[in-house]
Design a protein around this motif. Structure first.
Motif, PDB file in Angstrom:
ATOM      1  N   THR A  66      50.787  80.465  73.881  1.00 30.86           N
ATOM      2  CA  THR A  66      51.768  81.353  74.474  1.00 30.86           C
ATOM      3  C   THR A  66      52.124  82.444  73.897  1.00 30.86           C
ATOM      4  N   SER A  67      51.946  82.281  72.390  1.00 32.62           N
ATOM      5  CA  SER A  67      52.383  83.304  71.534  1.00 32.62           C
ATOM      6  C   SER A  67      51.398  84.508  71.596  1.00 32.62           C
ATOM      7  N   MET A  68      50.110  84.036  71.776  1.00 32.38           N
ATOM      8  CA  MET A  68      48.815  85.030  71.905  1.00 32.38           C
ATOM      9  C   MET A  68      48.889  85.891  73.217  1.00 32.38           C
ATOM     10  N   PHE A  69      49.727  85.223  74.514  1.00 35.61           N
ATOM     11  CA  PHE A  69      49.916  86.075  75.601  1.00 35.61           C
ATOM     12  C   PHE A  69      50.748  87.054  75.343  1.00 35.61           C
ATOM     13  N   GLY A  70      52.118  86.895  74.446  1.00 38.47           N
ATOM     14  CA  GLY A  70      53.090  87.826  73.918  1.00 38.47           C
ATOM     15  C   GLY A  70      52.445  88.946  73.209  1.00 38.47           C
ATOM     16  N   PHE A  71      51.511  88.652  72.092  1.00 37.69           N
ATOM     17  CA  PHE A  71      50.930  89.505  71.380  1.00 37.69           C
ATOM     18  C   PHE A  71      49.704  90.312  71.787  1.00 37.69           C
ATOM     19  N   GLY A  72      48.888  89.606  72.798  1.00 35.33           N
ATOM     20  CA  GLY A  72      47.955  90.263  73.401  1.00 35.33           C
ATOM     21  C   GLY A  72      48.189  91.199  74.764  1.00 35.33           C
ATOM     22  N   TYR A  73      49.038  90.465  75.429  1.00 37.79           N
ATOM     23  CA  TYR A  73      49.630  91.258  76.603  1.00 37.79           C
ATOM     24  C   TYR A  73      50.900  91.790  76.879  1.00 37.79           C
ATOM     25  N   VAL A  74      52.106  91.012  76.620  1.00 39.60           N
ATOM     26  CA  VAL A  74      53.252  91.368  76.867  1.00 39.60           C
ATOM     27  C   VAL A  74      53.393  92.877  75.927  1.00 39.60           C
ATOM     28  N   PHE A 120      50.843  86.699  87.590  1.00 41.97           N
ATOM     29  CA  PHE A 120      49.661  86.336  87.820  1.00 41.97           C
ATOM     30  C   PHE A 120      48.813  86.397  86.396  1.00 41.97           C
ATOM     31  N   VAL A 121      49.041  87.264  85.696  1.00 39.50           N
ATOM     32  CA  VAL A 121      48.132  87.411  84.437  1.00 39.50           C
ATOM     33  C   VAL A 121      48.485  86.154  83.456  1.00 39.50           C
ATOM     34  N   PHE A 122      50.026  85.808  83.627  1.00 36.74           N
ATOM     35  CA  PHE A 122      50.360  84.642  82.943  1.00 36.74           C
ATOM     36  C   PHE A 122      49.726  83.430  83.145  1.00 36.74           C
ATOM     37  N   PHE A 123      49.903  82.892  84.595  1.00 39.09           N
ATOM     38  CA  PHE A 123      49.201  81.727  84.983  1.00 39.09           C
ATOM     39  C   PHE A 123      47.619  81.513  84.943  1.00 39.09           C
ATOM     40  N   THR A 124      47.106  82.744  84.915  1.00 34.59           N
ATOM     41  CA  THR A 124      45.620  82.694  85.086  1.00 34.59           C
ATOM     42  C   THR A 124      45.241  82.621  83.506  1.00 34.59           C
ATOM     43  N   TYR A 125      45.988  83.252  82.649  1.00 37.79           N
ATOM     44  CA  TYR A 125      45.745  83.291  81.127  1.00 37.79           C
ATOM     45  C   TYR A 125      45.924  81.992  80.634  1.00 37.79           C
ATOM     46  N   MET A 126      47.113  81.115  81.027  1.00 39.06           N
ATOM     47  CA  MET A 126      47.244  79.822  80.560  1.00 39.06           C
ATOM     48  C   MET A 126      46.376  78.954  81.210  1.00 39.06           C
ATOM     49  N   GLY A 127      45.729  79.090  82.276  1.00 42.99           N
ATOM     50  CA  GLY A 127      44.799  78.293  82.733  1.00 42.99           C
ATOM     51  C   GLY A 127      43.520  78.224  82.194  1.00 42.99           C
ATOM     52  N   PHE A 128      43.123  79.335  81.905  1.00 39.88           N
ATOM     53  CA  PHE A 128      41.752  79.475  81.061  1.00 39.88           C
ATOM     54  C   PHE A 128      41.906  79.381  79.743  1.00 39.88           C
ATOM     55  N   SER A 129      43.055  79.310  78.994  1.00 44.40           N
ATOM     56  CA  SER A 129      43.063  79.128  77.622  1.00 44.40           C
ATOM     57  C   SER A 129      43.406  77.584  77.252  1.00 44.40           C
ATOM     58  N   THR A 130      43.556  76.875  78.246  1.00 45.56           N
ATOM     59  CA  THR A 130      43.448  75.411  78.229  1.00 45.56           C
ATOM     60  C   THR A 130      42.323  74.727  78.781  1.00 45.56           C
ATOM     61  N   ILE A 182      64.059  82.759  77.390  1.00 48.13           N
ATOM     62  CA  ILE A 182      64.477  81.908  78.341  1.00 48.13           C
ATOM     63  C   ILE A 182      63.304  82.125  79.396  1.00 48.13           C
ATOM     64  N   ASP A 183      62.984  83.053  79.775  1.00 49.68           N
ATOM     65  CA  ASP A 183      62.089  83.287  80.837  1.00 49.68           C
ATOM     66  C   ASP A 183      60.529  82.380  80.354  1.00 49.68           C
ATOM     67  N   SER A 184      60.104  82.743  79.125  1.00 48.23           N
ATOM     68  CA  SER A 184      58.859  82.339  78.849  1.00 48.23           C
ATOM     69  C   SER A 184      58.966  80.802  79.006  1.00 48.23           C
ATOM     70  N   ALA A 185      60.173  80.070  78.530  1.00 47.58           N
ATOM     71  CA  ALA A 185      60.532  78.636  78.680  1.00 47.58           C
ATOM     72  C   ALA A 185      60.444  78.290  80.118  1.00 47.58           C
ATOM     73  N   PHE A 186      60.828  79.105  81.061  1.00 42.31           N
ATOM     74  CA  PHE A 186      60.965  78.969  82.494  1.00 42.31           C
ATOM     75  C   PHE A 186      59.756  78.832  83.059  1.00 42.31           C
ATOM     76  N   LEU A 187      58.666  79.887  82.647  1.00 42.18           N
ATOM     77  CA  LEU A 187      57.450  80.146  83.140  1.00 42.18           C
ATOM     78  C   LEU A 187      56.409  78.875  82.590  1.00 42.18           C
ATOM     79  N   SER A 188      56.596  78.434  81.308  1.00 42.25           N
ATOM     80  CA  SER A 188      56.044  77.378  80.699  1.00 42.25           C
ATOM     81  C   SER A 188      56.228  75.979  81.363  1.00 42.25           C
ATOM     82  N   TRP A 189      57.514  76.070  81.554  1.00 42.23           N
ATOM     83  CA  TRP A 189      58.147  74.779  82.498  1.00 42.23           C
ATOM     84  C   TRP A 189      57.583  74.732  83.712  1.00 42.23           C
TER      85      TRP A 189
END
Length: 215
Positions: A66-74, A120-130, A182-189
């Motif tokens: 999740t941190s890499m999403f912040g570093f690399g995209y957000v 879209f990027v968040f859910f796609t990234y989280m899927g491929f990264s796992t 809060i939002d990253s917690a919400f999206l991860s949840w």
């Protein structure tokens, strides 16, 4: 605290993009720890009384992802989005900064363009990264995107009105990232909820064909 803020301001002035990247990565990682705790607490409440008290352990691999999403995209994308959006609307539409029309136009553009793309990027990234394949990621996006978009769509415009009206452009991504604790917690949840029954309520609005021909 004041010294830390002045140090941040200095870093932002000297290295704006790098500062936004680092702060985004850190805040999204913290947000994911919060999401894990919320998920753990929710699961614990559903366990039999004999299993209550299961120790909470942080999944550091997930935090890193999740941190890499912040570093690399957000960080980088958010920096150029808020800077570019402000410049585009001022020059293209000739609107007075901070005026109601100026703020409304920015909120609309952010909600229509950046918001859905970000999800879209968040859910796609989280899927491929796992380690999921294309078909699995596609199913995850179909399952999670609409619920998240609808729920966030009722909240984020309010926050962004405040952001675009009162926060200087250089601090707008920081403002958003703080809220993303809060939002990253919400999206991860949302992502961790898998096929939770409450998500089926959103899919009930999809055309019959998209729901697999269910009747």
């Amino acid at each position: 605290m004041l010294k830390a803020w002045k140090w941040y301001q200095h870093c932002l002035s000297s290295h704006p993009v790098k500062t936004q990247i680092v702060s985004s990565g850190i805040l999204w990682g913290i947000g994911d720890i919060g999401a894990q705790y919320i998920t753990h607490s929710t699961a614990t409440n559903r366990l039999p009384k004999s299993n209550v008290g299961v120790e909470f352990k942080i999944n550091w691999k997930r935090v890193a992802i999740t941190s890499m999403f912040g570093f690399g995209y957000v960080g980088p994308v958010g920096h150029f989005w808020y800077e570019g959006l402000d410049r585009f609307i001022r020059l293209r539409f000739r609107l007075q900064p901070k005026s109601p029309r100026f703020v409304a136009t920015k909120v609309a553009a952010d909600g229509i363009i950046f918001g859905p793309f970000d999800l879209f990027v968040f859910f796609t990234y989280m899927g491929f990264s796992t380690g999921k394949n294309v078909a699995q990621v596609k199913e995850d996006v179909k399952r999670d995107f609409l619920p998240a978009l609808i729920l966030e769509g009722g909240v984020w415009p309010i926050f962004q009105v405040v952001n675009f009206r009162y926060v200087p452009v250089r601090y707008q991504l920081l403002y958003v990232n703080v809220l993303c604790l809060i939002d990253s917690a919400f999206l991860s949840w949302i992502e961790q909820q898998k096929d939770a029954p409450w998500k089926q309520w959103f899919t009930s609005f999809l055309p019959l064909k998209e729901r697999g021909g269910e009747v």
